[in-house]
Enzyme design. Structure first.
Site, PDB file in Angstrom:
ATOM      1  N   GLY B 131       0.839  -1.198   0.000  1.00  0.00           N
ATOM      2  CA  GLY B 131       0.000   0.000   0.000  1.00  0.00           C
ATOM      3  C   GLY B 131       0.868   1.239   0.000  1.00  0.00           C
ATOM      4  CB  SER B 133       0.517   4.487  -5.501  1.00  0.00           C
ATOM      5  OG  SER B 133       1.754   4.102  -6.029  1.00  0.00           O
ATOM      6  CB  SER B 165      -0.582  -5.685  -7.660  1.00  0.00           C
ATOM      7  OG  SER B 165      -0.217  -4.747  -8.627  1.00  0.00           O
ATOM      8  CD  GLU B 249      11.392  -3.080  -4.397  1.00  0.00           C
ATOM      9  OE1 GLU B 249      10.616  -2.324  -4.988  1.00  0.00           O
ATOM     10  OE2 GLU B 249      11.752  -2.922  -3.208  1.00  0.00           O
TER      11      GLU B 249
END
Lengths: 354, 395
Positions: B131, B133, B165, B249
């Site tokens: 969580g 944006s 997502s 990442e």
């Protein structure tokens, strides 16, 4: 830090010092006229850099193929106008064929798919053929040729005085000469199955990929520095986002070239899939040469394309080296054919095999 | 760039080579059994497959054993990830936990949080989402407005997240929110809270992708209570925590492999003796992925803490954030080269949900193409970051 890494770092520092101390604008300008720099060769030779990567028991300076790769990349960063890559290739031919090493500068032939015929002449051999674009033929002490005899492939050393040499040059004014061998006597020769025209071309392509990586590093450094100095519209041009993003893209291309070419050297050294690695490196580096050189000149503005400013020593070499030992289209087609032949389900295993 | 990296020494250790074959065989068997259908563009959520993968010890594999990990190297994890991507195996049910929230908990989480979440993530039984944006905080993440107010025993959240997502399938998500008003330094006063998704006050609404697919969501908080023990790390340290572990990442194989299965199907379609034009294209694409893989591997290898160090936490002494940004920038554009080659060599008019695998992959890749250069740092943000590093040397 491993021992190998530490030795590499020392070698890189030493080589960097040699080139940084001795390659300057005057030397590079003279080399444009002469096709190379004999003065620089003497210095680099005294520092024992040409035979890095050739085992000491074979007469070399020791070190690995990757050490040699690191030196080639640094030499190219300084646009060193000497047959360092060619001498390494020649030394490789000689040692693979079991012949004694000879003092450089050396070069190799053929480099463009031509054939040199070898015929026995008593206990010795004679060589015939016309070969083009031989790097530094004018400058070398001996040519090391990979010739074709009825008995097989032959590695032979030839005195350039025994050949007709017609001077030519690449875009960077490095000597690329036509060599005419007309029944020229071989000094030393051995039949071999250890090398082929294909493996020579592969090694040559790897050398040029590494050199492209080095020249890109130089061009990037010049571009970053220039952007930080040049003032237009009341600001350093480095403060414009448009310029920053171009430099970032340039850094990406340069890193890709360094990564691909140094990786390929490691793969060759470890005995992995050399065709995949070297073809990939030459394709990626040649593309980076295009992208990088264009950004470098765009950032520099008009001063960059003059012969007074250092950038052209790097970019002329990028444009020359990307063609030598096969350009990206030739390597891509060959690589594509071999990947396709292995089939769709062989693609991923091949990519991850080394 | 990459000054600390010796590319010539990059090689997979035997453990990674063995794992490569093991994972490959596992996935081949699962595909043969019809466990999952392959889609490109957005990795799918398949809880059953993630559990099987977890049971094999392939989630959280670099973490300490006491938290359900395997104490394996980053290169092993690299191999696992790339094998999954090579066949576009669905991994959304464990992806975020394995890649982001797990490592964050290892580094900043409390012992209770680690015990509670890490083994469950590693088993493939607990799915995290992210969580970050918000409607007015995209690239400018520090602009988040979701607020957590101090209440007795914890925090009360109000606000909205977007582009989450698989938020409709996940169990919980990490929420970056403001726990103190903006006091001038906008990076202060941000915190990370773990919020369970299936609880009163949390509303998940789908945002459908342009082809009708459901991957993204917007998530609303209406007085959602989060107990103190679900605060990750320190209150007010959220910004530092989310920005400190970007290298791994950002540079992973997922940055250049999301269209790779299309490349495979393209090669299949072109056959074993392609014409010169097709062969050249295959060669260029091969060189592209080979080169990117070396760069990505280089980062994984260099950040690997090595045996004896704290497992799961990257080597602190190397900073490869800029190199990682480079890999992502190059990788996301490489993915598009595959799409273009597939288009130009095939003469197919793509259709959503086509029966033919190549045609379906092509359609899915085309519509998903804009995503990769936006998520995880836009092209423009990345290039700005790279340039700052380049030009920083001048000052």
């Amino acid at each position: 830090m491993s021992d190998a890494t530490e030795i590499r770092n020392m070698l890189v520092d030493a080589a960097t010092r040699v080139f940084a101390d001795h390659v300057d604008a005057k030397l590079l300008d003279a080399a444009k006229r002469d096709g190379w720099s004999a003065d620089l060769w003497r210095i680099v030779s005294d520092a024992q850099l040409p035979l890095i990567g050739i085992a000491e028991e074979k007469g070399g300076s020791g070190g690995s193929l990757s050490d040699q790769a690191a030196v080639l990349r640094i030499a190219a960063r300084y646009a060193a106008p000497i047959p360092l890559a060619e001498t390494a290739l020649a030394a490789w031919l000689l040692t693979e064929a079991g012949l004694p090493l000879i003092d450089g500068p050396l070069t190799i032939a053929p480099v463009r798919g031509e054939t040199i015929q070898a015929k026995r002449d008593g206990a010795s051999w004679r060589l015939t053929g016309r070969v083009s674009r031989v790097p530094f033929a004018r400058a070398c002490r001996r040519l090391v040729v990979l010739a074709t005899a009825t008995e097989g492939l032959l590695v032979a050393t030839v005195d350039p005085a025994q050949c007709k040499i017609t001077a030519g040059s690449n875009l960077a004014f490095e000597s690329r000469d036509a060599v005419d061998l007309d029944n020229a006597p071989a000094e030393n020769a051995a039949l071999t199955t250890a090398v082929t025209p294909a493996t020579l071309r592969l090694r040559g392509a790897l050398a040029r990929a590494l050199q492209i990586a080095g020249a890109l590093e130089a061009a990037l450094e010049l571009s970053v520095r220039y952007a930080g100095e040049r003032v237009q519209f009341g600001r350093k041009i480095a403060e414009f986002q448009a310029i920053q993003h171009e430099l970032a893209r340039f850094a990406g291309e340069t890193a890709a070239a360094v990564g691909a070419s140094m990786s390929a050297a490691g793969v060759l050294e470890r005995g992995g899939d050399a065709h995949l690695a070297v073809a990939s490196a030459k394709i990626r580096c040649s593309r980076a040469a295009q992208e990088g050189s264009m950004i470098a000149h765009q950032v520099h503005g008009a001063i960059g394309f003059t012969d007074r400013y250092a950038l052209h020593h790097a970019t002329l070499r990028l444009w020359a080296w990307r063609e030598e030992f096969g350009n990206e289209a030739m390597w891509a087609e060959a690589l594509g054919r071999s990947m396709a032949a292995a089939g769709a389900d062989g693609l991923w295993p091949a990519l991850t095999g080394n | 760039m990459f000054q600390q990296v010796d590319f010539s020494a990059l090689d997979l250790p035997p453990s990674a080579r063995a794992l490569q074959l093991e994972v490959r065989a596992f996935l081949r068997a699962e595909m043969a059994a019809g466990t999952f259908e392959v889609h490109l563009g957005h990795t799918e959520f398949n809880a059953a497959l993630s559990k099987k993968i977890g049971a094999r010890g392939w989630i959280g594999m670099t973490w300490p054993k006491r938290y359900g990990g395997q104490e394996r190297s980053y290169l092993d994890r690299f191999v696992m990830t790339e094998e999954m991507l090579a066949v576009a195996a669905p991994c959304a049910a464990h992806w975020f936990g394995d890649r982001q929230t797990g490592p964050s908990l290892l580094r900043y989480g409390s012992e209770t949080q680690r015990q509670r979440f890490l083994p469950a993530i590693a088993r493939g039984e607990f799915a995290f989402a992210l969580g970050m944006s918000e409607p007015n905080a995209g690239s400018d993440l520090a602009a988040v407005k979701t607020r957590a107010e101090r209440v007795d025993g914890g925090w009360k959240i109000n606000g909205q997240k977007v582009w989450t997502s698989w938020g409709h399938k996940a169990d919980a998500f990490f929420v970056l929110c403001r726990t103190a008003p903006d006091s001038g330094n906008r990076h202060d006063g941000l915190s990370q809270l773990i919020v369970e998704l299936k609880q009163p006050g949390v509303t998940v609404r789908p945002i459908y992708f342009m082809d009708g697919g459901h991957h993204f969501n917007e998530i609303f908080f209406d007085d959602v209570f989060v107990p103190d023990d679900m605060v990750v790390g320190d209150i007010g340290a959220g910004w530092r925590q989310i920005t400190s572990e970007l290298a791994l990442e950002r540079s992973g194989p997922e940055r250049y492999m999301t269209t790779f299965p299309l490349f495979v199907e393209l090669v299949r379609r072109l056959g074993k003796s392609p014409d010169a034009r097709a062969a050249e294209m295959i060669g260029r694409l091969t060189a592209g992925i080979w080169s990117l893989r070396r760069m990505s591997l280089a980062i994984a290898m260099t950040l690997d803490p090595g045996p004896g160090a704290e497992f799961g936490t990257p080597k602190a002494t190397v900073d490869l954030a800029t190199e990682a940004a480079l890999v992502k920038d190059l990788g996301t554009f490489y993915e598009r080269e595959i799409i273009d080659a597939a288009r130009l060599l095939s003469d197919v008019e793509p259709e959503h949900g086509a029966k033919n695998l190549f045609e379906r992959f092509l359609a899915e890749s085309i519509v998903a193409a804009p995503v990769s250069t936006l998520r995880g740092g836009t092209t423009q943000v990345l290039r700005g970051l790279i340039a700052r590093k380049l030009l920083g040397r001048l000052k």
